[in-house]
Enzyme design. Structure first.
Site, PDB file in Angstrom:
ATOM      1  N   CYS A 142       0.840  -1.192   0.000  1.00  0.00           N
ATOM      2  CA  CYS A 142       0.000   0.000   0.000  1.00  0.00           C
ATOM      3  C   CYS A 142       0.885   1.256   0.000  1.00  0.00           C
ATOM      4  O   CYS A 142       1.558   1.536  -0.988  1.00  0.00           O
ATOM      5  CB  CYS A 142      -0.973  -0.041   1.175  1.00  0.00           C
ATOM      6  SG  CYS A 142      -2.373   1.109   0.993  1.00  0.00           S
ATOM      7  N   HIS A 259      -3.553  -5.685   1.023  1.00  0.00           N
ATOM      8  CA  HIS A 259      -2.901  -6.008   2.292  1.00  0.00           C
ATOM      9  C   HIS A 259      -2.962  -7.510   2.601  1.00  0.00           C
ATOM     10  O   HIS A 259      -3.839  -7.961   3.352  1.00  0.00           O
ATOM     11  CB  HIS A 259      -3.573  -5.243   3.432  1.00  0.00           C
ATOM     12  CG  HIS A 259      -3.337  -3.773   3.401  1.00  0.00           C
ATOM     13  ND1 HIS A 259      -2.263  -3.182   4.016  1.00  0.00           N
ATOM     14  CD2 HIS A 259      -4.038  -2.774   2.816  1.00  0.00           C
ATOM     15  CE1 HIS A 259      -2.302  -1.876   3.825  1.00  0.00           C
ATOM     16  NE2 HIS A 259      -3.381  -1.595   3.100  1.00  0.00           N
ATOM     17  N   GLU A 261      -1.130  -9.055   4.611  1.00  0.00           N
ATOM     18  CA  GLU A 261      -0.837  -9.250   6.038  1.00  0.00           C
ATOM     19  C   GLU A 261      -2.089  -9.241   6.903  1.00  0.00           C
ATOM     20  O   GLU A 261      -2.048  -9.660   8.065  1.00  0.00           O
ATOM     21  CB  GLU A 261       0.130  -8.170   6.535  1.00  0.00           C
ATOM     22  CG  GLU A 261      -0.456  -6.786   6.741  1.00  0.00           C
ATOM     23  CD  GLU A 261      -0.534  -5.943   5.488  1.00  0.00           C
ATOM     24  OE1 GLU A 261      -0.779  -4.722   5.604  1.00  0.00           O
ATOM     25  OE2 GLU A 261      -0.360  -6.487   4.377  1.00  0.00           O
TER      26      GLU A 261
END
Length: 286
Positions: A142, A259, A261
């Site tokens: 990002c 994302h 994660e």
């Protein structure tokens, strides 16, 4: 070296990062850890107690004023490596001895001028460029992707979303190749889900750069439907050719807007992003 000592009191207590030199006071101008970010989530996630050699892999997360995804990234990295990542404040000029450098998401310097433009001039960036030039692996997610393009580590730029609105939703990513350190635990053509949250994720590059990315196989991920079709409707931000992530020429620097994660444990709602982190950890441990 002082490695973001202001994070250690809460982050070490949560088991996210290792204890590092320095006190608990934030450096001048630093954003202090927001209340609750070391919460209960990391204490209930089941970290792999035997990462099969991946415990040798060391990672660092670089933090700028306005970064807000460092804790999420720390959870993903610790789950993949069994090691607590080092937290490196942007004013440092030397990196600790690591195998992987990660620039997480957020709004570095409030996204003033352009997203990532000010962060790309931070004192830590020459060390990151040198690390990449030596063949080090770098991941930017990002705002981290935006910083990598502004710093010249990846080509192209991230423009305002085509709809001129901040987009926060899940998307689906199609893996374009599965022979890199970052995608070795996926299959080519596999589709996985990932959250996204950005206002400037519209990837753009000139025709010559796009041709090179395609010819050299450097498009990492494309926005797609759940069944893998690349359509206008599956593109959430107007990115050219539905590009969600790209590699450097040596495939050791990866930038992507969504994302992964944030989907590394069932408690987060899924594990679609987990193979990315386990894959790069396994590759670096080999």
């Amino acid at each position: 070296m002082k490695i973001c000592g202001w994070l250690t009191s809460s982050a070490v207590a949560a088991g996210l990062v290792g204890a590092t030199p320095g006190g608990n006071e934030a450096p001048s101008g630093a954003l202090r850890p927001r209340p609750g970010l070391h919460l209960h989530l990391p204490t209930v996630i089941q970290y792999d107690p035997n990462p099969i050699g991946r415990e040798r892999v060391k990672a660092a997360i670089v933090i700028f004023p306005g970064t807000n995804r460092e804790r999420d990234m720390a959870i993903a990295l610790r789950g993949a490596t069994g090691q607590r990542p080092a937290m490196v404040w942007h004013q440092e000029t030397v990196l600790p001895p690591v195998d992987l450098v990660v620039i997480p998401g957020g709004f570095s310097h409030g996204d003033y001028l352009r997203c990532g433009a000010m962060a790309a001039q931070s004192p830590v960036m020459p060390a990151i460029r040198a690390f990449a030039a030596r063949g080090g692996h770098v991941l930017g997610v990002c705002n981290g992707f935006q910083i990598l393009t502004e710093a010249g580590l990846l080509p192209g730029a991230l423009l305002r979303n085509a709809g001129l609105r901040f987009v926060s939703q899940d998307c689906f990513l199609r893996v374009e190749r599965a022979d890199t350190a970052f995608t070795r635990h996926y299959q080519r053509g596999q589709v996985f889900r990932a959250p996204l949250a950005h206002g400037d994720g519209n990837y753009f590059a000139d025709p010559e750069t796009l041709n090179a990315l395609e010819a050299e196989g450097r498009v990492a991920f494309r926005y797609a439907t759940p069944d893998g079709a690349v359509t206008l409707q599956s593109n959430p931000n107007g990115s050219i050719d539905s590009i969600a992530g790209i590699y450097s020429e040596n495939f050791r620097v990866l930038g992507l807007m969504p994302h992964p994660e944030d989907l590394v444990d069932p408690l987060m709602g899924g594990t679609d992003g987990k193979p990315l982190f386990e894959g790069v950890a396994a590759a670096l441990a080999a």
